[in-house]
Design an enzyme around this catalytic site. Structure first.
Site, PDB file in Angstrom:
ATOM      1  N   HIS A 170      -7.786  -5.667  -0.986  1.00 10.94           N
ATOM      2  CA  HIS A 170      -6.630  -4.837  -0.663  1.00 10.94           C
ATOM      3  C   HIS A 170      -5.669  -5.490   0.321  1.00 10.94           C
ATOM      4  O   HIS A 170      -4.464  -5.281   0.252  1.00 10.94           O
ATOM      5  CB  HIS A 170      -7.149  -3.506  -0.091  1.00 10.94           C
ATOM      6  CG  HIS A 170      -6.088  -2.541   0.266  1.00 10.94           C
ATOM      7  ND1 HIS A 170      -5.314  -1.887  -0.678  1.00 10.94           N
ATOM      8  CD2 HIS A 170      -5.645  -2.116   1.474  1.00 10.94           C
ATOM      9  CE1 HIS A 170      -4.453  -1.099  -0.055  1.00 10.94           C
ATOM     10  NE2 HIS A 170      -4.635  -1.209   1.246  1.00 10.94           N
ATOM     11  N   ASP A 175       0.825  -1.207   0.000  1.00 11.03           N
ATOM     12  CA  ASP A 175       0.000   0.000   0.000  1.00 11.03           C
ATOM     13  C   ASP A 175       0.861   1.260   0.000  1.00 11.03           C
ATOM     14  O   ASP A 175       1.737   1.381  -0.857  1.00 11.03           O
ATOM     15  CB  ASP A 175      -0.995  -0.069   1.174  1.00 11.03           C
ATOM     16  CG  ASP A 175      -1.951   1.084   1.149  1.00 11.03           C
ATOM     17  OD1 ASP A 175      -2.736   1.172   0.211  1.00 11.03           O
ATOM     18  OD2 ASP A 175      -1.889   1.915   2.082  1.00 11.03           O
TER      19      ASP A 175
HETATM   20  O1  K9V Z   1      -4.772   5.101  -0.070  1.00 13.10           O
HETATM   21  C1  K9V Z   1      -4.171   4.062   0.002  1.00 13.10           C
HETATM   22  N1  K9V Z   1      -4.580   3.002   0.759  1.00 13.10           N
HETATM   23  C2  K9V Z   1      -5.794   3.030   1.480  1.00 13.10           C
HETATM   24  C3  K9V Z   1      -6.638   1.901   0.952  1.00 13.10           C
HETATM   25  C4  K9V Z   1      -7.920   1.846   1.733  1.00 13.10           C
HETATM   26  C5  K9V Z   1      -8.726   0.684   1.271  1.00 13.10           C
HETATM   27  C6  K9V Z   1      -8.931  -0.381   2.131  1.00 13.10           C
HETATM   28  C7  K9V Z   1      -9.677  -1.466   1.716  1.00 13.10           C
HETATM   29  C8  K9V Z   1     -10.241  -1.491   0.443  1.00 13.10           C
HETATM   30  C9  K9V Z   1     -10.036  -0.427  -0.432  1.00 13.10           C
HETATM   31  C10 K9V Z   1      -9.294   0.675  -0.010  1.00 13.10           C
HETATM   32  N2  K9V Z   1      -3.022   3.819  -0.660  1.00 13.10           N
HETATM   33  C11 K9V Z   1      -2.369   4.822  -1.457  1.00 13.10           C
HETATM   34  C12 K9V Z   1      -0.950   4.345  -1.712  1.00 13.10           C
HETATM   35  C13 K9V Z   1      -0.192   5.371  -2.519  1.00 13.10           C
HETATM   36  C14 K9V Z   1      -0.957   5.665  -3.791  1.00 13.10           C
HETATM   37  O2  K9V Z   1      -0.383   6.795  -4.396  1.00 13.10           O
HETATM   38  C15 K9V Z   1       0.701   6.488  -5.193  1.00 13.10           C
HETATM   39  C16 K9V Z   1       0.286   6.433  -6.629  1.00 13.10           C
HETATM   40  C17 K9V Z   1       0.047   7.610  -7.306  1.00 13.10           C
HETATM   41  F1  K9V Z   1       0.058   8.741  -6.622  1.00 13.10           F
HETATM   42  C18 K9V Z   1      -0.199   7.610  -8.681  1.00 13.10           C
HETATM   43  C19 K9V Z   1      -0.253   6.390  -9.349  1.00 13.10           C
HETATM   44  C20 K9V Z   1      -0.058   5.183  -8.667  1.00 13.10           C
HETATM   45  C21 K9V Z   1       0.196   5.234  -7.295  1.00 13.10           C
HETATM   46  F2  K9V Z   1       0.331   4.117  -6.607  1.00 13.10           F
HETATM   47  C22 K9V Z   1      -2.377   6.052  -3.538  1.00 13.10           C
HETATM   48  C23 K9V Z   1      -3.102   4.983  -2.757  1.00 13.10           C
END
Ligand code: K9V
Length: 334
Positions: free
Chosen positions: A311, A119
């Site tokens: 996730h 993540d």
């Molecule tokens: O928000 C995040 N995790 C929370 C998930 C919550 C969840 C739990 C259960 C079910 C669904 C959702 N992770 C972030 C990790 C960094 C990411 O940013 C980096 C990035 C960019 F900016 C552009 C392109 C690719 C890329 F990876 C943006 C998501």
């Protein structure tokens, strides 16, 4: 049989704290099964949001059994690590420097280490490989694809409207609402359960990537099927130390990260030379496998694997995830 997952008070790991660039980090240290030698490989595991070092509970004993020394920090803002109020200490560049200092403390100065991330931790380990290639023995990411440093600023709301609607929840998380509403152990328990797959009696969601936290559903959300009651109690206790300001600061650095990465753009540093592994999760709504299309063009050596999970792949399919990591490390370290 595979070694069992860590418990919250597991004797197989030792708890340490270290002052790192002005912040106190807490980390778990797991020594290899056969003891440490001069050739022991050190693996640094980086968790995401909303998680803890404990999020790697299924992977730590497995890596120790492979003969690795495992270093697992509570990341900045989480658990027993400090949670500074300003946003800048949570930038990719700053967190990478924290991890480089932690790695040097454990493995010795200038010793390359293996980086593993899930993540946000996956985003961090890709940035570690960019900023500190000389310290990067190998790198793996679970769920999070690599994207190159950009020379054009795209506000997150524009990115959401035009390219990544699955990131819409990040607009809410970067704002004041979640931090103000989710306070105290009972709200935190419902919040964490919502993120960890818990549902209401009529299958209501407490969180969605389209909205973020669904406040009106929170107090209907039942236990998560992915954690035992004792594991959830541990998460609630650890999160009850602070409010969510620290964890949410990770969503407030898009502009800081952009500006800090112009140095990489100017030096044309967008390729990763370290042996790399990406494990995507088929049903991850925040980070769908399609996001990783074409990322191989930035790598000298990239292996891509897929697991059929949501996730929380580390917990939903630990044997498969560990198998991919084990095979990758065996090929890299042979
Ligand atoms: O928000 C995040 N995790 C929370 C998930 C919550 C969840 C739990 C259960 C079910 C669904 C959702 N992770 C972030 C990790 C960094 C990411 O940013 C980096 C990035 C960019 F900016 C552009 C392109 C690719 C890329 F990876 C943006 C998501």
């Amino acid at each position: 049989a595979a070694p069992g997952k860590l418990t919250p008070d597991d004797s197989r790991v030792v708890h340490h704290t270290l002052l790192v660039r002005g912040k106190t980090y807490h980390y778990l240290l797991g020594n290899p099964a056969g003891g440490v030698s001069s050739t022991t490989t050190t693996v640094v595991l980086v968790h995401g949001w909303p998680d803890l070092a404990f999020g790697w509970r299924y992977q730590v004993p497995f890596l120790q059994a492979l003969g690795m020394r495992v270093v697992v920090p509570d990341m900045l803002g989480y658990g027993r690590t400090d949670a500074p109020e300003p946003i800048e200490p949570y930038s990719y560049k700053s967190v990478v420097e924290d991890l480089a200092a932690l790695a040097a403390h454990v493995a010795g100065p200038e010793q390359p280490v293996v980086l593993g991330g899930h993540d946000w931790g996956g985003a961090v380990v890709w940035r570690f490989a960019l900023w500190r290639p000389e310290l990067t023995r190998a790198v793996f990411s679970v769920c999070t694809p690599y994207w190159q440093p950009l020379k054009t600023w795209v506000p997150r709301e524009v990115l959401v409207e035009t390219l990544l609607p699955n990131f819409r929840y990040q607009l809410q998380l970067a704002g004041p609402d979640v931090e103000a509403a989710v306070v105290g152990p009972e709200k935190l328990r419902r919040f964490l359960s919502s993120l960890f797959g818990g549902r209401g009696p009529n299958n209501e969601f407490g969180f969605s990537t389209e909205v973020g936290v669904v406040f009106e559903n929170l107090n209907k959300i039942g236990p998560s099927p992915l954690l035992s009651a004792a594991e959830m109690d541990f998460y609630v206790d650890e999160y009850s130390r602070h409010d969510l300001h620290g964890p949410l600061n990770w969503y407030r650095n898009s502009r800081v990260n952009f500006e800090e990465e112009q140095e990489l753009v100017e030096q044309n540093r967008s390729r990763i030379s370290a042996p790399s592994l990406l494990i995507v999760a088929s049903k991850d709504k925040a980070l769908p496998p399609a996001m990783s299309a074409g990322m191989g063009r930035f790598f000298d050596s990239l292996v891509k694997e897929e697991v059929n999970t949501n996730h929380w792949a580390l917990w939903e399919a630990p044997q498969e995830v560990n198998g991919h990591i084990g095979k990758f490390l065996a090929d890299v370290l042979k």
